[in-house]
Design a protein around this motif. Structure first.
Motif, PDB file in Angstrom:
ATOM      1  N   GLN A   1       0.838  -1.216   0.000  1.00  0.00           N
ATOM      2  CA  GLN A   1       0.000   0.000   0.000  1.00  0.00           C
ATOM      3  C   GLN A   1       0.869   1.262   0.000  1.00  0.00           C
ATOM      4  O   GLN A   1       0.641   2.200  -0.771  1.00  0.00           O
ATOM      5  CB  GLN A   1      -0.913  -0.019   1.233  1.00  0.00           C
ATOM      6  N   ALA A   2       1.882   1.263   0.851  1.00  0.00           N
ATOM      7  CA  ALA A   2       2.762   2.447   0.923  1.00  0.00           C
ATOM      8  C   ALA A   2       3.493   2.653  -0.398  1.00  0.00           C
ATOM      9  O   ALA A   2       3.671   3.790  -0.860  1.00  0.00           O
ATOM     10  CB  ALA A   2       3.758   2.294   2.074  1.00  0.00           C
ATOM     11  N   ILE A   3       3.893   1.565  -1.032  1.00  0.00           N
ATOM     12  CA  ILE A   3       4.579   1.670  -2.333  1.00  0.00           C
ATOM     13  C   ILE A   3       3.626   2.278  -3.367  1.00  0.00           C
ATOM     14  O   ILE A   3       3.980   3.212  -4.082  1.00  0.00           O
ATOM     15  CB  ILE A   3       5.088   0.286  -2.790  1.00  0.00           C
ATOM     16  N   ARG A   4       2.406   1.751  -3.417  1.00  0.00           N
ATOM     17  CA  ARG A   4       1.438   2.274  -4.413  1.00  0.00           C
ATOM     18  C   ARG A   4       1.151   3.745  -4.172  1.00  0.00           C
ATOM     19  O   ARG A   4       1.149   4.551  -5.093  1.00  0.00           O
ATOM     20  CB  ARG A   4       0.123   1.500  -4.331  1.00  0.00           C
ATOM     21  N   GLU A   5       0.936   4.103  -2.893  1.00  0.00           N
ATOM     22  CA  GLU A   5       0.582   5.491  -2.582  1.00  0.00           C
ATOM     23  C   GLU A   5       1.733   6.441  -2.879  1.00  0.00           C
ATOM     24  O   GLU A   5       1.516   7.620  -3.127  1.00  0.00           O
ATOM     25  CB  GLU A   5       0.162   5.605  -1.111  1.00  0.00           C
ATOM     26  N   SER A   6       2.962   5.925  -2.874  1.00  0.00           N
ATOM     27  CA  SER A   6       4.125   6.809  -3.112  1.00  0.00           C
ATOM     28  C   SER A   6       4.218   7.260  -4.562  1.00  0.00           C
ATOM     29  O   SER A   6       4.878   8.238  -4.871  1.00  0.00           O
ATOM     30  CB  SER A   6       5.422   6.082  -2.745  1.00  0.00           C
ATOM     31  N   LYS A   7       3.611   6.491  -5.452  1.00  0.00           N
ATOM     32  CA  LYS A   7       3.663   6.765  -6.906  1.00  0.00           C
ATOM     33  C   LYS A   7       5.076   6.677  -7.488  1.00  0.00           C
ATOM     34  O   LYS A   7       5.343   7.130  -8.591  1.00  0.00           O
ATOM     35  CB  LYS A   7       3.067   8.139  -7.253  1.00  0.00           C
ATOM     36  N   ILE A   8       5.993   6.126  -6.712  1.00  0.00           N
ATOM     37  CA  ILE A   8       7.366   5.939  -7.231  1.00  0.00           C
ATOM     38  C   ILE A   8       7.339   4.811  -8.262  1.00  0.00           C
ATOM     39  O   ILE A   8       6.655   3.801  -8.068  1.00  0.00           O
ATOM     40  CB  ILE A   8       8.333   5.593  -6.070  1.00  0.00           C
ATOM     41  N   ASP A   9       8.076   4.997  -9.360  1.00  0.00           N
ATOM     42  CA  ASP A   9       8.135   3.969 -10.405  1.00  0.00           C
ATOM     43  C   ASP A   9       8.612   2.644  -9.827  1.00  0.00           C
ATOM     44  O   ASP A   9       9.608   2.613  -9.091  1.00  0.00           O
ATOM     45  CB  ASP A   9       9.174   4.361 -11.466  1.00  0.00           C
ATOM     46  N   ARG A  10       7.948   1.570 -10.211  1.00  0.00           N
ATOM     47  CA  ARG A  10       8.357   0.240  -9.728  1.00  0.00           C
ATOM     48  C   ARG A  10       9.834  -0.020 -10.011  1.00  0.00           C
ATOM     49  O   ARG A  10      10.529  -0.637  -9.206  1.00  0.00           O
ATOM     50  CB  ARG A  10       7.460  -0.828 -10.388  1.00  0.00           C
ATOM     51  N   ASP A  11      10.309   0.442 -11.182  1.00  0.00           N
ATOM     52  CA  ASP A  11      11.701   0.182 -11.558  1.00  0.00           C
ATOM     53  C   ASP A  11      12.717   0.824 -10.618  1.00  0.00           C
ATOM     54  O   ASP A  11      13.886   0.460 -10.610  1.00  0.00           O
ATOM     55  CB  ASP A  11      11.987   0.733 -12.964  1.00  0.00           C
ATOM     56  N   GLU A  12      12.265   1.836  -9.879  1.00  0.00           N
ATOM     57  CA  GLU A  12      13.190   2.510  -8.955  1.00  0.00           C
ATOM     58  C   GLU A  12      13.263   1.810  -7.614  1.00  0.00           C
ATOM     59  O   GLU A  12      14.056   2.186  -6.752  1.00  0.00           O
ATOM     60  CB  GLU A  12      12.722   3.948  -8.706  1.00  0.00           C
ATOM     61  N   LEU A  13      12.404   0.805  -7.417  1.00  0.00           N
ATOM     62  CA  LEU A  13      12.324   0.169  -6.102  1.00  0.00           C
ATOM     63  C   LEU A  13      12.924  -1.228  -6.122  1.00  0.00           C
ATOM     64  O   LEU A  13      12.859  -1.935  -7.138  1.00  0.00           O
ATOM     65  CB  LEU A  13      10.860   0.068  -5.657  1.00  0.00           C
ATOM     66  N   PHE A  14      13.459  -1.621  -4.982  1.00  0.00           N
ATOM     67  CA  PHE A  14      13.979  -2.977  -4.810  1.00  0.00           C
ATOM     68  C   PHE A  14      13.229  -3.585  -3.620  1.00  0.00           C
ATOM     69  O   PHE A  14      13.359  -3.129  -2.480  1.00  0.00           O
ATOM     70  CB  PHE A  14      15.485  -2.941  -4.542  1.00  0.00           C
ATOM     71  N   VAL A  15      12.422  -4.602  -3.886  1.00  0.00           N
ATOM     72  CA  VAL A  15      11.581  -5.190  -2.833  1.00  0.00           C
ATOM     73  C   VAL A  15      11.987  -6.652  -2.623  1.00  0.00           C
ATOM     74  O   VAL A  15      12.073  -7.430  -3.575  1.00  0.00           O
ATOM     75  CB  VAL A  15      10.085  -5.121  -3.212  1.00  0.00           C
ATOM     76  N   THR A  16      12.229  -6.972  -1.361  1.00  0.00           N
ATOM     77  CA  THR A  16      12.564  -8.356  -0.969  1.00  0.00           C
ATOM     78  C   THR A  16      11.453  -8.917  -0.106  1.00  0.00           C
ATOM     79  O   THR A  16      10.959  -8.236   0.794  1.00  0.00           O
ATOM     80  CB  THR A  16      13.866  -8.379  -0.132  1.00  0.00           C
TER      81      THR A  16
END
Ligand SMILES: NC(=O)c1ccc[n+]([C@@H]2O[C@H](COP(=O)([O-])OP(=O)(O)OC[C@H]3O[C@@H](n4cnc5c(N)ncnc54)[C@H](OP(=O)(O)O)[C@@H]3O)[C@@H](O)[C@H]2O)c1
Length: 274
Positions: free
Chosen positions: A60-75
């Motif tokens: 939810q926090a990731i979606r609300e941030s509107k940051i591009d998925r490609d900029e994120l690293f999720v484990t």
């Protein structure tokens, strides 16, 4: 990726931001504001796990941030009761996160009592083949556990996520990981807060005008570890990110190295029975 944070090249060619944000023991109430703050501060790497019960809040926090998925690293991590249903468990985690893939998927514990960790490592390969994870790794694996999976399956884990902090430095295990090309991820990097009041560490912090947490995290970075300190306290989330405008000299590194005394704060993978 955020400019300030260096990346480490994994043995499969993927890059991981060396500093991330951990969410173990972050409640479902706290997780959205904590991850939101972390993303606002600049963290782009989040470390969660199925068993933490907060993957949905992370998503939810990731979606609300509107940051591009490609900029994120999720484990995220496979729990011990799913060693024989790895693809199903990965899909369940992705559903909660609201993502179509994670950047890194880990076997959380070898849990030898279940006798399934080799089967789990084999099935992890299918998780990557299906595009559900970009990189694969293990957590809490000893040399014996790694040797066991490597005898049967020809893929070296990209990371081994293990407990490492100044009073529990795990030199031998880190050296073993390095000898196999496995990146060490240092969990509980502050020793759950235990290491912050060590006089040797406070002295180094005072000498560089930084906090004990900052010098411990800087010590990890200079040793090449990937770290993801956890905090639900906004000022600490910011403090733990301000690591890239100072350096520890060789004497300071040596002084922090000197506090290693086998002070494990988590479970021992050899005896953990869950
Ligand atoms: N693979 C595994 O088996 C495993 C096991 C353990 C951890 N992990 C991962 O590693 C992450 C980090 O480890 P961890 O959560 O065990 O412990 P940690 O990051 O070493 O320590 C977290 C504790 O330190 C406090 N803290 C954080 N920053 C601080 C600061 N600047 N000054 C003073 N206190 C500070 C936090 O308090 P507040 O939150 O109250 O601010 C919290 O009580 C976890 O969240 C998880 O993602 C993985």
């Amino acid at each position: 990726m955020t400019e300030d944070v260096p990346t480490v090249a994994l043995n499969d060619g993927n890059l991981i931001p060396q500093l991330g944000f951990g969410v173990w023991q972050v409640s479902t109430d706290d997780v959205v504001p904590a991850v939101r703050t972390a993303l606002e501060v600049g963290y782009r790497h989040i470390d969660t796990a199925a068993v933490y019960g907060n993957e949905a809040g992370v998503g939810q926090a990731i979606r609300e941030s509107k940051i591009d998925r490609d900029e994120l690293f999720v484990t995220t991590k496979l729990w011990n009761d799913r060693h024989r249903d790895v693809v199903g468990a990965a899909k369940e985690s992705l559903g909660k996160l609201g993502l179509d893939h994670v950047d890194l998927y880990l076997i959380h514990w070898p849990s030898p009592r279940h006798g399934d960790f080799t089967a789990a490592w084999e099935q992890m390969q299918e998780v990557r083949a299906q595009g559900l994870a970009r990189s694969l790794g293990v957590s809490n694996f000893t040399q014996t556990h790694i040797d066991t999976i490597m005898q049967l399956i020809d893929t070296v884990p990209a990371v081994n996520q293990i407990e490492v902090h100044p009073t529990f430095a795990q030199r031998a295990m880190r050296a073993y990981n390095a000898s196999k090309g496995i990146t060490t991820e240092a969990y509980s990097p502050l020793g759950l807060g235990d290491d912050l009041n060590r006089p040797e560490i406070v002295e180094v912090a005072d000498s560089v005008n930084r906090t004990p947490a900052q010098v411990i995290l800087r010590w990890h970075l200079q040793h090449g570890h990937v770290v993801f300190p956890k905090s639900i306290t906004p000022h600490r989330i910011r403090e733990n990110f301000r690591l890239f405008d100072f350096e520890l000299d060789a004497d300071a590194m040596k002084q922090i190295d000197s506090v290693d005394e086998g002070n494990r704060v988590g479970n021992d993978p050899v005896t953990a029975d869950f």
